[in-house]
Write an enzyme that holds these catalytic residues in place. Structure first.
Site, PDB file in Angstrom:
ATOM      1  CD  GLU A 108      48.452  42.533  43.076  1.00 54.33           C
ATOM      2  OE1 GLU A 108      47.537  41.766  43.452  1.00 54.33           O
ATOM      3  OE2 GLU A 108      48.249  43.724  42.802  1.00 54.33           O
ATOM      4  CG  ASP A 120      11.697  30.287  25.133  1.00 59.44           C
ATOM      5  OD1 ASP A 120      11.110  29.484  24.407  1.00 59.44           O
ATOM      6  OD2 ASP A 120      12.792  30.814  24.867  1.00 59.44           O
ATOM      7  NE  ARG A 174      20.813  24.388  26.516  1.00 52.95           N
ATOM      8  CZ  ARG A 174      20.220  25.566  26.639  1.00 52.95           C
ATOM      9  NH1 ARG A 174      20.613  26.411  27.566  1.00 52.95           N
ATOM     10  NH2 ARG A 174      19.246  25.924  25.834  1.00 52.95           N
ATOM     11  CB  CYS A 226      48.969  44.140  46.812  1.00 53.84           C
ATOM     12  SG  CYS A 226      47.654  42.913  46.742  1.00 53.84           S
ATOM     13  CB  CYS A 256      45.043  47.215  46.609  1.00 53.84           C
ATOM     14  SG  CYS A 256      45.466  45.895  47.747  1.00 53.84           S
TER      15      CYS A 256
HETATM   16  C1  AOF Z   1      44.993  44.101  43.923  1.00 55.01           C
HETATM   17  N1  AOF Z   1      44.990  42.794  43.610  1.00 55.01           N
HETATM   18  O1  AOF Z   1      43.986  40.834  43.328  1.00 55.01           O
HETATM   19  C2  AOF Z   1      42.645  42.665  43.861  1.00 55.01           C
HETATM   20  C3  AOF Z   1      42.629  44.053  44.153  1.00 55.01           C
HETATM   21  O2  AOF Z   1      37.931  44.174  49.813  1.00 55.01           O
HETATM   22  P1  AOF Z   1      39.304  43.779  49.400  1.00 55.01           P
HETATM   23  O3  AOF Z   1      40.319  43.739  50.463  1.00 55.01           O
HETATM   24  O4  AOF Z   1      39.345  42.565  48.506  1.00 55.01           O
HETATM   25  O5  AOF Z   1      39.808  45.000  48.484  1.00 55.01           O
HETATM   26  C4  AOF Z   1      39.071  45.332  47.417  1.00 55.01           C
HETATM   27  C5  AOF Z   1      39.774  46.369  46.585  1.00 55.01           C
HETATM   28  O6  AOF Z   1      41.105  45.991  46.305  1.00 55.01           O
HETATM   29  C6  AOF Z   1      39.070  46.387  45.227  1.00 55.01           C
HETATM   30  O7  AOF Z   1      38.078  47.377  45.228  1.00 55.01           O
HETATM   31  C7  AOF Z   1      40.180  46.705  44.291  1.00 55.01           C
HETATM   32  O8  AOF Z   1      40.402  48.095  44.277  1.00 55.01           O
HETATM   33  C8  AOF Z   1      41.374  46.022  44.917  1.00 55.01           C
HETATM   34  N2  AOF Z   1      41.467  44.660  44.427  1.00 55.01           N
HETATM   35  N3  AOF Z   1      43.809  44.726  44.155  1.00 55.01           N
HETATM   36  O9  AOF Z   1      46.040  44.715  43.985  1.00 55.01           O
HETATM   37  C9  AOF Z   1      43.899  42.046  43.573  1.00 55.01           C
HETATM   38  N4  AOF Z   1      41.513  41.932  43.861  1.00 55.01           N
HETATM   39 ZN    ZN Z   2      45.737  43.979  46.710  1.00 50.91          ZN
END
Ligand code: AOF
Ligand code: ZN
Length: 337
Positions: A52, A202, A209, A85, A76
């Site tokens: 975001e 193996d 690929r 965010c 988040c």
């Molecule tokens: C979002 N958008 O693109 C992502 C989220 O360690 P950080 O700061 O990257 O935070 C990790 C936590 O944030 C992760 O556990 C998940 O709950 C959230 N990730 N949230 O709004 C995102 N990657």
């Molecule tokens: Zn976030």
């Protein structure tokens, strides 16, 4: 265009972070005005800017009150490696958010949505929840069970066998099945797990690929190749420790002080080549599963962790994970031979 259409687009672009976000989560976000996409953002690196925020950094123009922010994961609200965010969404004046699924991370778990609603935003969701949750199955497993999501893959010949009488792997699948397996099982995996027996018989490359998504494949590193090798019997010239992708190989073996001096030398040689060595305690011939999972999911020393595994073989390896009751999904490819 309905909400599901744009959430599906979020999932499609989120793929761009595959193999790059470590034990984090793949997220896509799109900003929509009057049914048209204005901007897109993804989470594309471990600890890096969230989808975001990336989108709002790229979209510098004024946001109108009718614009809708779509995101495959609840935004988040926690200061982690990056700021929340929810802050940037409110600051930029977004009034409408549609999300795909609630964030299973206990620091979020609905709080992100609640903060947005309290700030007067309209928040709709979950939309396409089942698809979003399946897409994030590894992340959900790590955050709620402290272990990766596990898919077990095997091939079965017509007569019910999966190996030659001497135990060596038997070619069972057709080329079309290999293409399917590389595209749908191997490529989405963070790690492909193999027992030492399979390597000795193996000498597989354990890469993707045959996968069809060549464009994506060229942009990313590919899944880790994870070898369970209690006695460090892996030959020094095995492909997984000598080809150009050897820094994408993880070897799980017994602690260094339990290896003979010859094997200790081999351990250090592999390490020097860039192979990631992960010593793990054993109970008899079986690795301590809780320790193994902790080693694989926990970021440290330039390793970013992972969230899902594909167990490939052979029979001993299948048995180890099945007996432990940790197989979430099992796929059998039936051969024509
Ligand atoms: C979002 N958008 O693109 C992502 C989220 O360690 P950080 O700061 O990257 O935070 C990790 C936590 O944030 C992760 O556990 C998940 O709950 C959230 N990730 N949230 O709004 C995102 N990657
Ligand atoms: Zn976030």
């Amino acid at each position: 265009m309905d909400n599901a259409f744009f959430i599906r687009r979020c999932l499609e672009i989120a793929e761009g972070g595959r193999h790059l976000v470590g034990n984090g989560v793949l997220v896509g976000a799109v900003l929509v005005r009057d049914g048209e996409i204005l901007e897109e953002g993804i989470h594309s690196s471990y600890g890096g800017v969230h989808a975001e925020r990336e989108l709002l950094q790229k979209y510098e123009q004024k946001i109108s009150s009718k614009d809708i922010l779509y995101t495959s994961l609840e935004p988040c609200c926690h200061q982690g490696k990056t700021p929340p965010c929810t802050d940037v969404i409110i600051e930029r004046g977004i009034k409408n958010v549609v999300f795909g699924m609630v964030d299973p991370d206990p620091r979020m778990a609905g709080k992100g949505n609640a903060i947005l609603r309290e700030a007067g935003l309209q928040v709709i969701g979950p939309v396409l929840r089942a698809e979003c949750e399946y897409f994030c199955r590894g992340f959900i497993s790590v955050r709620t069970k402290n272990r990766p999501f596990i898919t077990l893959k095997r091939a079965l010949a017509r007569d019910g066998s999966f190996a030659n009488p001497n135990g060596s792997p038997k070619k069972i699948t057709s080329e079309a099945q290999d293409i399917w397996a590389h595209s749908h099982l191997r490529f989405p995996a963070d790690g492909i797990v193999c027992g030492i027996g399979t390597i000795l018989f193996d000498d597989p490359e354990l890469n993707t690929r045959f996968a069809q998504n060549k464009e994506l494949q060229n942009q990313v590193l590919g899944p880790y190749r994870i070898i369970l090798d209690p006695h460090l019997n892996l030959p020094e010239d095995a492909k997984v420790v000598s080809d150009p992708s050897r820094d994408r190989t993880i070897i799980i073996t017994r602690p260094l002080d339990e290896l003979s001096s010859d094997h200790q030398r081999k351990f250090l040689l592999f390490q020097d080549r860039g192979v990631r060595m992960m010593p793990c305690d054993l109970h008899g011939e079986a690795f301590d599963l809780a320790q193994l999972f902790a080693l694989l999911i926990t970021p440290r020393d330039g390793y970013h962790g992972l969230t899902n595994l594909l167990i490939e073989g052979g029979a001993k390896t299948w048995k180890f994970f099945r007996d432990a009751g940790v197989v979430d999904e099992e796929v059998t490819l039936l051969g024509k031979v």
